[in-house]
Design an enzyme around this catalytic site. Structure first.
Site, PDB file in Angstrom:
ATOM      1  N   ARG A  49       0.836  -1.197   0.000  1.00 25.71           N
ATOM      2  CA  ARG A  49       0.000   0.000   0.000  1.00 25.71           C
ATOM      3  C   ARG A  49       0.878   1.256   0.000  1.00 25.71           C
ATOM      4  O   ARG A  49       1.891   1.313   0.693  1.00 25.71           O
ATOM      5  CB  ARG A  49      -0.917   0.007   1.219  1.00 25.71           C
ATOM      6  CG  ARG A  49      -1.964  -1.095   1.206  1.00 25.71           C
ATOM      7  CD  ARG A  49      -2.767  -1.110   2.486  1.00 25.71           C
ATOM      8  NE  ARG A  49      -1.938  -1.480   3.632  1.00 25.71           N
ATOM      9  CZ  ARG A  49      -2.398  -1.584   4.880  1.00 25.71           C
ATOM     10  NH1 ARG A  49      -3.670  -1.327   5.141  1.00 25.71           N
ATOM     11  NH2 ARG A  49      -1.599  -1.929   5.857  1.00 25.71           N
ATOM     12  N   ASP A  51       0.952   5.608   0.438  1.00 26.21           N
ATOM     13  CA  ASP A  51       0.246   6.682   1.131  1.00 26.21           C
ATOM     14  C   ASP A  51      -0.249   7.748   0.157  1.00 26.21           C
ATOM     15  O   ASP A  51       0.084   7.738  -1.033  1.00 26.21           O
ATOM     16  CB  ASP A  51       1.173   7.341   2.147  1.00 26.21           C
ATOM     17  CG  ASP A  51       1.495   6.423   3.319  1.00 26.21           C
ATOM     18  OD1 ASP A  51       0.674   5.531   3.619  1.00 26.21           O
ATOM     19  OD2 ASP A  51       2.565   6.593   3.928  1.00 26.21           O
ATOM     20  N   TYR A 109      12.056   1.086  -4.241  1.00 28.15           N
ATOM     21  CA  TYR A 109      11.500   2.440  -4.235  1.00 28.15           C
ATOM     22  C   TYR A 109      12.518   3.421  -4.798  1.00 28.15           C
ATOM     23  O   TYR A 109      13.737   3.219  -4.655  1.00 28.15           O
ATOM     24  CB  TYR A 109      11.138   2.878  -2.810  1.00 28.15           C
ATOM     25  CG  TYR A 109       9.810   2.359  -2.316  1.00 28.15           C
ATOM     26  CD1 TYR A 109       8.640   3.109  -2.465  1.00 28.15           C
ATOM     27  CD2 TYR A 109       9.718   1.122  -1.694  1.00 28.15           C
ATOM     28  CE1 TYR A 109       7.428   2.630  -2.014  1.00 28.15           C
ATOM     29  CE2 TYR A 109       8.498   0.637  -1.238  1.00 28.15           C
ATOM     30  CZ  TYR A 109       7.361   1.395  -1.394  1.00 28.15           C
ATOM     31  OH  TYR A 109       6.141   0.926  -0.947  1.00 28.15           O
ATOM     32  N   ARG A 196      10.618   7.382   3.454  1.00 25.50           N
ATOM     33  CA  ARG A 196      10.601   8.839   3.643  1.00 25.50           C
ATOM     34  C   ARG A 196      11.421   9.253   4.864  1.00 25.50           C
ATOM     35  O   ARG A 196      12.054  10.310   4.864  1.00 25.50           O
ATOM     36  CB  ARG A 196       9.157   9.319   3.758  1.00 25.50           C
ATOM     37  CG  ARG A 196       8.377   9.197   2.440  1.00 25.50           C
ATOM     38  CD  ARG A 196       6.886   9.375   2.639  1.00 25.50           C
ATOM     39  NE  ARG A 196       6.569  10.675   3.192  1.00 25.50           N
ATOM     40  CZ  ARG A 196       5.350  11.038   3.602  1.00 25.50           C
ATOM     41  NH1 ARG A 196       4.351  10.152   3.531  1.00 25.50           N
ATOM     42  NH2 ARG A 196       5.139  12.245   4.084  1.00 25.50           N
TER      43      ARG A 196
END
Length: 271
Positions: A49, A51, A109, A196
């Site tokens: 998932r 954000d 990522y 992040r």
């Protein structure tokens, strides 16, 4: 029949991947489009998932259906019904032992930082802007402290629901392309906000506010309060998901352009 899809999306228009009542989500858009093609309700399971505001170069999902359609019909019919911010890249019929989340052996990522004095008029929500010059070599030196299997408690969100903070980081590669600093990360899995939070620490180091060894100190603290600022969602992309080779799923072309010292860490089928 079980079907696997590779999906690209611009996350700025959505409240994240997961379905939320009364809010636009990528999952809701994908399920609505697939249900229209299948002429029956479709529910999808994703690899990971994302954000609100986070993008995907290649999210992977699977779903089960009684509908019989050719892969081309799934591809074109679903894309016709999707909003322009979402596109299916490929479709594969796949064995029932495939699971988009649990069959994955690693996730990749990419985080993109626009490092120049002025913001971009064209890429406002596709990159994170940082006006102060970043030293990508210091960021890479710091990132090397995070390679391997560690307790990443200092880099997880307070509301993270994962049972364990242990993750294996395969590689972090920081490099510059003109006025962009790009951070590529690959791990067996990621905690909530882990990418992040890592990038937030690396940007502090790249700005000269902290020394490269600070990344090791933050990791060792196992305390989110020691970890600094969470980097914005705008520059974050789910770049792709690795699966065992026997599933024979496409791999995003981005992997072909990773530097050689990063490609050698790409997980193999045996991991």
């Amino acid at each position: 029949m079980r079907i696997a899809l590779g999906i690209e999306y611009d996350g700025q228009a959505f409240a994240g991947w997961q379905w939320q009542k009364g809010r636009p989500t990528v999952q809701a858009a994908v399920e609505a489009a697939l249900s229209r093609v299948a002429a029956e309700p479709i529910r999808v399971t994703c690899a990971g998932r994302t954000d609100a505001g986070v993008h995907a170069l290649e999210q992977v999902v699977h779903f089960d259906t009684n509908a019989r359609r050719k892969p081309y019909s799934w591809l074109m019919g679903t894309n016709t019904a999707l909003p322009e911010e979402v596109r299916v890249l490929w479709v594969r019929e796949i064995s029932e032992d495939f699971h988009a989340r649990y069959s994955a052996i690693a996730r990749f990522y990419r985080y993109v930082i626009l490092n120049r004095p002025m913001k971009s008029a064209l890429l406002r929500r596709q990159v994170t802007w940082h006006y102060y010059p970043l030293d990508e070599r210091a960021m890479q030196k710091a990132a090397e402290h995070l390679i391997g299997e560690h307790d990443f408690s200092s880099f997880r969100a307070q509301d993270c629901q994962s049972k364990s903070p242990m993750r294996r980081m395969h590689f972090i590669h920081v490099h510059r392309e003109g006025d962009r600093v790009i951070v590529d990360l690959c791990a067996n899995a990621f905690l909530h906000h882990m990418v992040r939070n890592i990038v937030g620490v690396l940007m502090e180091i790249g700005s000269g506010k902290q020394h490269p060894d600070w990344a090791r100190e933050v990791l060792a603290a196992r305390d989110r309060r020691c970890g600094g600022v969470t980097a914005p969602a705008d520059g974050l992309y789910l770049g792709g998901v690795f699966y065992p080779a026997h599933f024979d799923l496409p791999r995003h072309p981005i992997f072909d352009h990773l530097p050689a010292d990063a490609r050698r860490y790409v997980p193999s089928e045996t991991e």
